[in-house]
Design an enzyme around this catalytic site. Structure first.
Site, mmCIF file in Angstrom:
data_model
loop_
_atom_site.group_PDB
_atom_site.id
_atom_site.type_symbol
_atom_site.label_atom_id
_atom_site.label_comp_id
_atom_site.label_asym_id
_atom_site.label_seq_id
_atom_site.Cartn_x
_atom_site.Cartn_y
_atom_site.Cartn_z
ATOM 1 N N PHE A 61 0.869 -1.183 0.000
ATOM 2 C CA PHE A 61 0.000 0.000 0.000
ATOM 3 C C PHE A 61 0.909 1.237 0.000
ATOM 4 O O PHE A 61 0.734 2.161 0.785
ATOM 5 C CB PHE A 61 -0.939 0.001 1.209
ATOM 6 C CG PHE A 61 -1.730 -1.272 1.355
ATOM 7 C CD1 PHE A 61 -2.913 -1.455 0.648
ATOM 8 C CD2 PHE A 61 -1.285 -2.289 2.184
ATOM 9 C CE1 PHE A 61 -3.639 -2.643 0.780
ATOM 10 C CE2 PHE A 61 -2.001 -3.470 2.311
ATOM 11 C CZ PHE A 61 -3.176 -3.651 1.618
ATOM 12 N N ASP A 64 0.914 -0.287 5.355
ATOM 13 C CA ASP A 64 0.155 0.928 5.662
ATOM 14 C C ASP A 64 -1.127 0.930 4.837
ATOM 15 O O ASP A 64 -1.285 1.720 3.902
ATOM 16 C CB ASP A 64 1.004 2.173 5.360
ATOM 17 C CG ASP A 64 0.269 3.468 5.716
ATOM 18 O OD1 ASP A 64 -0.626 3.416 6.586
ATOM 19 O OD2 ASP A 64 0.587 4.508 5.111
ATOM 20 N N CYS A 120 -5.107 3.080 10.196
ATOM 21 C CA CYS A 120 -5.675 4.427 10.325
ATOM 22 C C CYS A 120 -7.171 4.360 10.613
ATOM 23 O O CYS A 120 -7.869 5.373 10.511
ATOM 24 C CB CYS A 120 -5.407 5.239 9.054
ATOM 25 S SG CYS A 120 -6.187 4.552 7.574
#
Length: 394
Positions: free
Chosen positions: A223, A295, A335
């Site tokens: 990613f 990520d 996130c």
């Protein structure tokens, strides 16, 4: 100013509101409120009172801004200036020209973010009620520092799949080939298309931290978007970095960022494919790396999707662990705001168990100082970043 409409709230909300929590959910409103979005209201809860913006469409009916007054130009200027001064260490010590200037609730301006890229600011708001503040916000930004232009990117609240619409709201348009500096490295920032407002600014310190672990290592960055983690790995002395993102344009940008910093992109590898599928293939082939960096995007945009998100994270990390050489490193992030740090670590423990590995925490971090989290609003602590040593089970 005429007398404001008063919204009376249940007494059990008083303590949280008095501590500074800025959200009032619609389910807490028992009155019949007939106001346009963006109207100022006075909130009352026992002997507590505050001033906020009413919203007709958001799940958050009122965003509270002040316990003292209806915000005006002077009040907003003070918030913007305060946030500017809080970011002084970034400007003065970090060789960095791109960072988050305003982080919504963290800077006392719920629902509003402003990112700075050199002398161009990018505003993003998350509710229609915030249109009330936009003219004052633009004025405050221009008064605080010398800007060349202000761009607005708008996306519907909670709608991560809708296209972002960009428009100029003040000054001149930023160039398409805008280059910013981060810890002395240079990156192209596309302020018109792509993810976030141009770059993933919240991982700045995590990228810099990872650089020091990469000397002589083979690294896999999944990613990877425009390759920021990969560029830091190359500066840290990685012998080879494989960067993968499903978007071909992102991979092309990653290659350009390598070249922009004087690294030979041909010594590394840039792939455009599904990261889950790539890991599955690498596991089957027995491919091993010294460092794997994960990520991924948010896997849950509401609480209903949390368990599905955790399953996705567990699968991703389990596959990654099978691609890491003994004694290697897993750098992994989330996130997803609805996944707490404890939930994230529990997920990693499950992934390690399933993969037959042990994980030793080397580093456990979150957001940098330009994404501040008030103690009264821990919902703002959305980013999790863990570096762990991967060992076999004895």
């Amino acid at each position: 100013m005429s007398r404001l409409f008063e919204v009376t709230l249940p007494a059990n909300l008083r303590q949280k509101l008095a501590q500074g929590h800025p959200w009032v959910y619609r389910e807490a409103i028992t009155q019949d409120v007939k106001l346009p979005s963006g109207a100022w209201v006075k909130v009352r809860c026992g002997n507590f009172s505050a001033f906020g913006l009413w919203d007709n469409s958001s799940a958050i009916a009122v965003r509270i801004f002040s316990q003292q007054q209806v915000p005006d130009a002077e009040w907003l200027q003070a918030r913007v200036q305060e946030a500017w001064e809080n970011r002084a260490p970034i400007r003065e010590r970090q060789q960095t020209t791109a960072y988050r200037w305003l982080f919504g609730e963290g800077d006392g301006l719920p629902g509003i973010t402003v990112d700075l890229y050199g002398q161009f600011a990018v505003i993003q708001t998350y509710a229609e009620s915030l249109e009330t503040l936009k003219p004052l916000l633009i004025e405050a930004l221009c008064k605080t520092t010398k800007l060349k232009g202000i761009l607005e990117r708008r996306r519907g609240e909670g709608d991560e799949e809708s296209p972002v619409k960009s428009r100029l709201v003040w000054g001149n348009m930023p160039p398409r080939n805008l280059v910013i500096t981060e810890h002395g490295l240079r990156f192209r920032a596309n302020l018109f298309e792509g993810q976030k407002t141009g770059l993933f600014l919240d991982h700045r310190e995590n990228r810099r931290f990872m650089q020091d672990w990469c000397s002589g290592k083979r690294a896999l960055n999944l990613f990877s978007y425009t390759g920021a983690f990969s560029v830091y790995a190359a500066r840290g002395g990685a012998t080879k970095v494989v960067s993968c993102d499903i978007a071909a344009a992102a991979s092309a940008d990653a290659r350009q960022n390598f070249e922009l910093n004087g690294f030979d992109a041909w010594e590394h590898e840039f792939l455009s494919e599904d990261c889950f599928e790539l890991l599955t293939r690498y596991v089957a082939e027995g491919q091993k790396f010294d460092i794997v960096i994960l990520d991924p995007p948010s896997f849950a945009h509401n609480r209903k999707n949390v368990f599905a998100a955790l399953r996705g994270y567990e699968k991703l990390n389990r596959l990654a662990l099978q691609c890491i050489a003994p004694g290697g490193l897993l750098a992994t992030a989330s996130c997803t705001a609805y996944v707490s740090p404890d939930m994230f670590r529990d997920m990693l423990a499950q992934a390690a168990m399933t993969a037959g590995k042990r994980l030793l925490l080397q580093h456990d971090a979150g957001q940098p100082l330009d994404h501040p989290v008030p103690v009264h609003f821990m919902e703002g602590r959305y980013l999790k970043f863990v570096l762990a040593r991967v060992l076999d089970i004895p």
